[in-house]
Each structure stands twice: as C-alpha cells, then as structure tokens.
Design an enzyme around this catalytic site. Structure first.
Site: not given
Ligand code: LUZ
Ligand code: MOS
Length: 758
Positions: A226, A304, A336, A706
């Site tokens: 990413e 997150r 992930r 995910e």
C-alpha cells in the site's frame, strides 16, 4: 463467474513484474542498506564497488534532484539515508549494474563507518523516552472513571501481539524506463499507483504528469504494497532518469524481509469491568503501537485500532488511548486488518481473563455483550443492520456449539496427552478508509464499435479477484456476455488520483464508479435504441457478422445497437466518479460516522494440542459470515479461507524476532514459519448469513478482504482452552503468537504438574 485469472495463473501465463519482457539496455538495481539499527554515518566508501566491472553507477541521496523524501502522511522518511541510520535495512545507496548478479557482488564491496547509537525496539520504552510519531489519541464513550464504582467485577491485565511479515509471493519491485521528453513510465508492483506517481514526481522534482505508473497485477500485497512499494518505484525512476537506460529492481526475499515494514506489533494494557449478569459496563485500554522508524501509515493504522477496540461488543463506558511509538525497526505498515486485529485481540484477551477469573466460559461473556441496532460505537456511529447476534446465533445453532463443547470435554476426559480446546470468535469490521477523503474512485469505460468493452478503474488486482468483480459489474449493467468485457491494466494516465487498493473497499469504490459510468452509457444507448426502433432514423446496421444491410429493425442486438450509436455519433466512452455518501468524521471530537457499513461474522474454532510436544492442529473452523448478497461466491470463499489462515498464522506460528540491537533474526522462511498446507484447519466450513445485503456495497455484496483475518484471533483462545484442560495451574498470558514453545511452557508451568517421561 469464475475468476478470470484462473487459467492464466494455472498455465503460468499471467503477467507479473518479472514477466515483463526486458527492453534492450536494461540495467539492474540493488540496494545497499544499513547494517545497524541506529547510528550516525561517518563515511561510506564506494570506491571498490564503483570499480567493479559492470557497475554503472551508485546513487545516493546526493543524486536526488527533487526531495529525498518518501513519507506519505508525514515527511519523516528519507528515500536514502543521509547522516543518520534509523533502522536495520534502511536504504543508503542504489547500485546500478549491467546485471543483477554484478550489482549484488558489488554491494559486498561497500564499506561503511558508523558511530553506533543505542536502538529502541520496544514501544513502551519509546513512549517512556518521549519518542512518539505524533500525539496520542483517545476515543471515549460514557464515563469509565465513574463506571468502575458500579462494577461488580474489575480485572486488569496486559496483552501483546507480534508483527507479521506480509510474505507476498512476488517480492517488491519496479521496472522504469524513459519515454520521450524525459517522461518516465514505471511498471510497479504496488497497491497504490498514484502513491508511486506522486512520490516519483516529488523525488525527481517534476510534475506528476511526467510520471506514468502501470500495474498489471501483483503476486500478493496484503497491505505490504500500500505504501511500501513506493521506494523501489522511486529508485528505479531516479536511476532511469539519471542514466537514460531502463532500470529494474526486484528484491530478493531476504532483502525484502529485512528492509520492509510489517504488521505493527502492539503492547497494550486493559481494565475491564462487568456486572453480575456478565454485562461489560466499562473498558479502558491503552495501546502502544510499535510504529518503527518513520510514520508510514502508522497514524491511520493506530486510528483503526481505536475504531475496533471494542470489536463486536457494546460497552457503554469506554476510554481507549493509543500511542504511536517511534522505534528503530523498519517502518511498520498496512497489513490486512490495518490495526483492527491488534485492537480486537486486547478486547478478547480482557474477556478471556474475566471469564477465567469468574469461572465462566468466554463465550458466555461474548454472547451477552454483542452489538445491537441502536447501540453506539465509541466513535459515535450508531449501529444499524447489526448482524453480530444473527451470525452468532446461526453459528451456535448450525454448528451445534453445545455438542461441539461436549465432544471436546469427552475427548479431554479420555485422552491424557492430547487435549482439545474451543473458542468462539465474533468479528465486526468497519468498511471505508478511516480517512474520509480517501473514499472515492473513478472508472473509464470504452465501448468499441464492435460492441466489445474496455474497462479501466483504479482497482489493483493482487489475487483478490477484483478484476473479475469489475468485469461482472460491467457485464451485468450492460446485460452482455462477460467475454465481451476486458479489464485493462491499472494506469495513472487512464484513471488518476486514485486511493490505494486497500481497506477492503476496492470493489465497492471502483465498482460503484464503474456502475455509474456504465449506467450513463446505457442511458445513451437506450436513446439510440428508441430512435432506431421508432424508425426516426435509419442506419446501416451490422448483422450476422460483417453483413451490412439497410432496413427497419424490430429488435437490436448489442452489436447492432452499438453500431447504430456509433454511426449516430454518440459518445461511447464514459467516466464514472464515486465518493461514498453519508460518511464523515470529526477528529477534534473523535466522533462521527466513518464507515459505510460493517461486516459481521462468528467463527467457532476447535484445536487439538499435543501436550508432549506443544504442537497443535486446528481440527475445524466453522463460521457464519455476513457476505451481504455475494456477487461471487468462489472469490469470496477464497478470501475467507485465506484471511482465516493468515489470521491463524499471525496468532500462532508467525514469530518475528528482533534482537536488542534491532536486527531481524527471523529473516528467511527457514526461521519465520508461515501456515502451509499442513497447518491449515482440517475442516473449514463457511456458511453465508442470509440477508438482503447492503445498499452501500457493490451489487449489495459486502467487502470481504480484511474481516475474515480476525476469525484467526480465536486460534489463540482455543489453544488456551486446551492448555487449561491439561494444566489447571496455567496462568493466562496474552502474548501472541502462541508458538509451540510458548504452548509447551504453558502446559508445564508450575512444578506440581509432573512432566511426562521422555
Ligand atoms: N488503508 C488506509 C487501509 O489508508 N486507510 C484505512 O482505513 C485502511 N483500512 C484498512 C486497510 N488499509
Ligand atoms: Mo490494506 S491493510 O487494505 O492495504
């Protein structure tokens, strides 16, 4: 609809970076990286390497024409080290040679003089020394301080989880070459073509339009590409610009493992309060994220973790605080789950600890606290379409939890040195980039005059099957044979300003953009059809393959319709733009509605532990998953199985070891164990929860990338359950991964348990 890549993959015909034919004159780059984790560079001697036959040039930070900076969120990551070394494996120079072999030989001839400094590898130590990437954040609901008073039980503890190597089969790499006017084109194994483009432009000091990034597919990403595919693309572009020859870089496995960041290890402290009825009334948690030496995506990952700190449970009083701690490991990055699994592990540990102390089973606590519609997440979003209870109850009924438990207990009472354990694992995962502005995508659709269709989107195919899903969106919107649709490579000149393929959102965002483009084209074609069928206009129509005739048709095939539109000078190209509606988040208040929707599921895991060896085998994982209305059951099942096994690997066997000096010891597949065919659960049963699906999901088919990884969390607790059956004195620890060594220690800790004869 089968995965459109299956045949190519099986035949070895699919094109990866290494399958791109080399242009004449291609040079190869190899990276010279730091041989310690922290220090000051006093001098580097390249003279012998430079003279090695076949070496063309050695590039360092001094050869950077723009900024020597690749940090995405914060500018704190030099492309090449300047005076300081921040982690073992930090790139210092790029050796360019006629062959890869020569570049690697020359690398050994570089000499460096470093003043070594002490390395920090532990996040709590970094925090204590004030070494943070950015200020801490706290999510709050209710009032924990006031709530402790009213709790019948309060327990405290800590829970640590380790990092994880991505182990994409295709290692990091890029191939760059010049076009005319100094424009550069880069084939990159990246999840984020725009990130590569933007960073190349910054490092070269040129506008983005001079940089084209093209991606056919990746041999796996898992988050590792990413942000961290960028450096290699930038280095290849820099070298090709400097030397005016094509340059390829493809990391060897051990170099990749040493130089790139991984899943963030976390250390955490928790405090949980419950009432007599096993309702959790208060939860306080502090996370220490091991960010490594630069920010990379750590701020977003940390966010997150906070979003998922309470997993699938409603807890009225929560305080969750997270620190992103700067250490001397390679910058850790997306993987992930993106911090979610690390947050959820602590919640599950707290529940396991409370259950142990109270003499109940963890699932009794889990079940009583599952989210329901109308509950509030600590970040302010109100729960709707909750499927926590429905997946749980379905799993309990379909897989007969009570009889599974009974079988485990019976087995345990009849076996001395083999013990089984069981765990329930509910999962709730929010879908959308937590950074609201990233939730947008575009698609470009051409209908060619013969009726065939070319589709470009910002989605990167990395084995997850997104191209197949995109093809399904186009074919179903047009009601045409999927064979008429082709997915083009992901290219920054066709689809610009893309978010990376990440956050489980790629199919939703790009699929919706594609649907918008296709719908616009369909509207136009319908107008043409109406004109033709009403005979307002007569066209020469293409019929029966290449036969032209004139007439008044009463029906039109797709090809005839497209031909008619083409002759009527209708535009057969369209662009679609989608930005997720509804979502918002206020970082000052730490409240909002950040997720388009949530994905839910519940797994039951059963393990058998060999109490002499400390090894374990997962007998079965049976789960009920909320797919919405799956648009491709094969692909989605593959995502569930892969995610589950990757999660089990993280929780059990994947053991990243760094020494105190910050050197990666588990630096190859001989020392870093990942699940293989023998270690996947013997039985995996995946049941789809029957629902109407969600409007915000593409074709009501929910994101699936995910969430299934987090079913693997249950592996830790199932093993714990088995150890307890063998050793009642076992003191619960929460310290993933649960390697066989740790299992063995758990089985025999306390001296009053006799060690079986060897
Ligand atoms: N990447 C990102 C992600 O930039 N933002 C996210 O929220 C995210 N979530 C999961 C995986 N990658
Ligand atoms: Mo990701 S962890 O969705 O790149």
């Amino acid at each position: 609809m089968k995965n459109i890549d299956s045949k190519g993959h099986v035949r070895g015909e699919s094109i990866y970076l290494d399958d791109i034919p080399m242009r004449v004159g291609t040079l190869y780059g190899d990276i010279y990286d730091a041989p310690c984790a922290h220090g000051k560079i006093k001098s580097v001697d390249y003279s012998e390497a430079e003279q090695f036959p076949g070496v063309v040039k050695i590039l360092t930070h001094q050869d950077v024409s723009g900024e020597n900076q690749i940090g995405g969120i914060f500018p704190d990551e030099p492309l090449f080290a300047e005076d300081e070394i921040h982690f073992w494996g930090m790139p210092i120079a790029l050796i360019i040679a006629e062959t890869e072999y020569i570049a690697r030989q020359a690398r050994k001839l570089i000499k460096i003089d470093i003043e070594k400094l002490p390395a920090i590898v532990d996040p709590k130590e970094a925090k204590a020394k004030g070494s943070l990437i950015f200020p801490p954040r706290t999510f709050k609901l209710g009032d924990v301080e006031a709530a402790w008073e009213g709790c019948d039980y309060v327990f405290e503890g800590s829970a640590d989880s380790g990092g994880q190597e991505h182990l994409y089969i295709e290692t990091q790499g890029a191939y760059a070459y010049l076009m005319e006017n100094g424009n550069v084109r880069i084939a990159s194994s990246t999840q984020g073509p725009t990130a590569v483009q933007r960073t190349v432009a910054k490092v070269l000091g040129v506008p983005m339009h001079k940089v084209e990034v093209d991606v056919t597919r990746l041999g796996g990403g898992f988050g590792g590409k990413e942000d961290q595919a960028t450096a290699w693309g930038v280095m290849a572009a820099l070298a090709t610009t400097a030397l005016k020859r094509p340059v390829k870089i493809a990391l060897h496995r051990m170099d990749d493992m040493r130089m790139t960041g991984k899943r963030h290890p976390y250390r955490s402290d928790f405090k949980i309060g419950l009432n007599k009825d096993l309702k959790i009334t208060a939860y306080e948690v502090t996370f220490y994220q091991n960010a490594g030496a630069a920010a990379d995506l750590s701020p977003a990952v940390m966010e997150r973790t906070l979003f998922h700190a309470t997993n699938s449970y409603y807890i009225p009083n929560v305080t969750a605080t997270a620190y992103s701690c700067r250490t001397h490991l390679p910058p850790n990055t997306a993987f992930r789950g993106f911090g979610g699994p690390q947050g959820m592990f602590v919640m599950e540990s707290a529940i396991a600890k409370a259950a142990r102390e109270l003499g109940v089973e963890p699932h009794e606590i889990q079940q009583r606290n599952l989210l329901k519609d109308g509950d509030e997440f600590p970040y302010g979003q109100i729960v709707d379409h909750a499927e926590a209870l429905s997946t749980w109850e379905n799993a309990v009924d379909k897989f007969k939890l009570q009889s599974l438990r009974q079988e485990v207990d019976d087995f345990n009472s009849h076996n001395k040195h083999l013990k089984k354990g069981i765990a329930m694992q509910p999962v709730c995962f929010g879908i959308s980039f937590t950074n609201t502005p990233m939730n947008n995508a575009r698609a470009l659709v051409h209908i060619y005059s013969d009726g065939s269709v070319g589709v470009s989107t910002g989605a990167v195919e990395m084995g997850q099957g997104v191209n197949t899903k995109m093809l399904q969106v186009a074919a179903s919107t047009f009601s045409i044979d999927p064979a008429k649709v082709k997915l083009e490579t992901t290219n920054t000149t066709r689809v610009a300003n893309t978010s990376p393929s990440a956050a489980s959102s790629t199919a939703d965002l790009n699929g919706k953009a594609l649907q918008i483009a296709c719908d616009k084209l369909l509207e136009r074609l319908k107008e043409t059809a109406a004109k033709v069928l009403k005979s307002e206009v007569t066209y020469i129509l293409l019929q029966d393959d290449q036969v032209y005739c004139e007439g008044k048709p009463t029906e039109l095939s797709w090809e005839q319709l497209v031909q008619a539109a083409f002759l009527d000078r209708v535009c057969l190209t369209e662009n679609g733009h989608y930005a997720t509606p509804v979502i918002h988040f206020d970082k000052a208040k730490e409240k909002g509605h950040p997720f388009a929707y949530h994905v839910y599921g519940t797994a039951i895991l059963v393990v058998t532990v060999d109490c002499i060896r400390g090894t374990y085998v997962f007998d079965a994982v049976k789960l009920v998953h909320d797919f919405g209305k799956s648009m491709n059951e094969h692909i989605d099942l593959g995502q569930i199985e892969g995610g589950l096994v990757q999660g089990i690997g993280w929780m059990t066997m994947e053991d990243l070891q760094y020494n105190d000096e910050g050197k990666l010891l588990s630096n190859a597949l001989s020392t870093y164990k990942v699940p293989d065919i023998y270690s996947v659960p013997k039985e995996i049963i995946v049941e789809a929860l029957e629902t109407e699906g969600h409007e915000m999901a593409i074709l009501k088919s929910k994101a699936v990338g995910e969430p299934p990884l987090m079913y693997g969390l249950g592996a830790y607790f199932a093993i714990q359950d088995a150890i307890r059956a063998y050793n009642p004195d076992y003191q619960m620890k929460f310290d993933a991964p649960f390697t066989p060594e740790k299992v063995l220690n758990g089985l025999y800790e306390k001296s009053n348990v006799s060690v079986p004869g060897v």
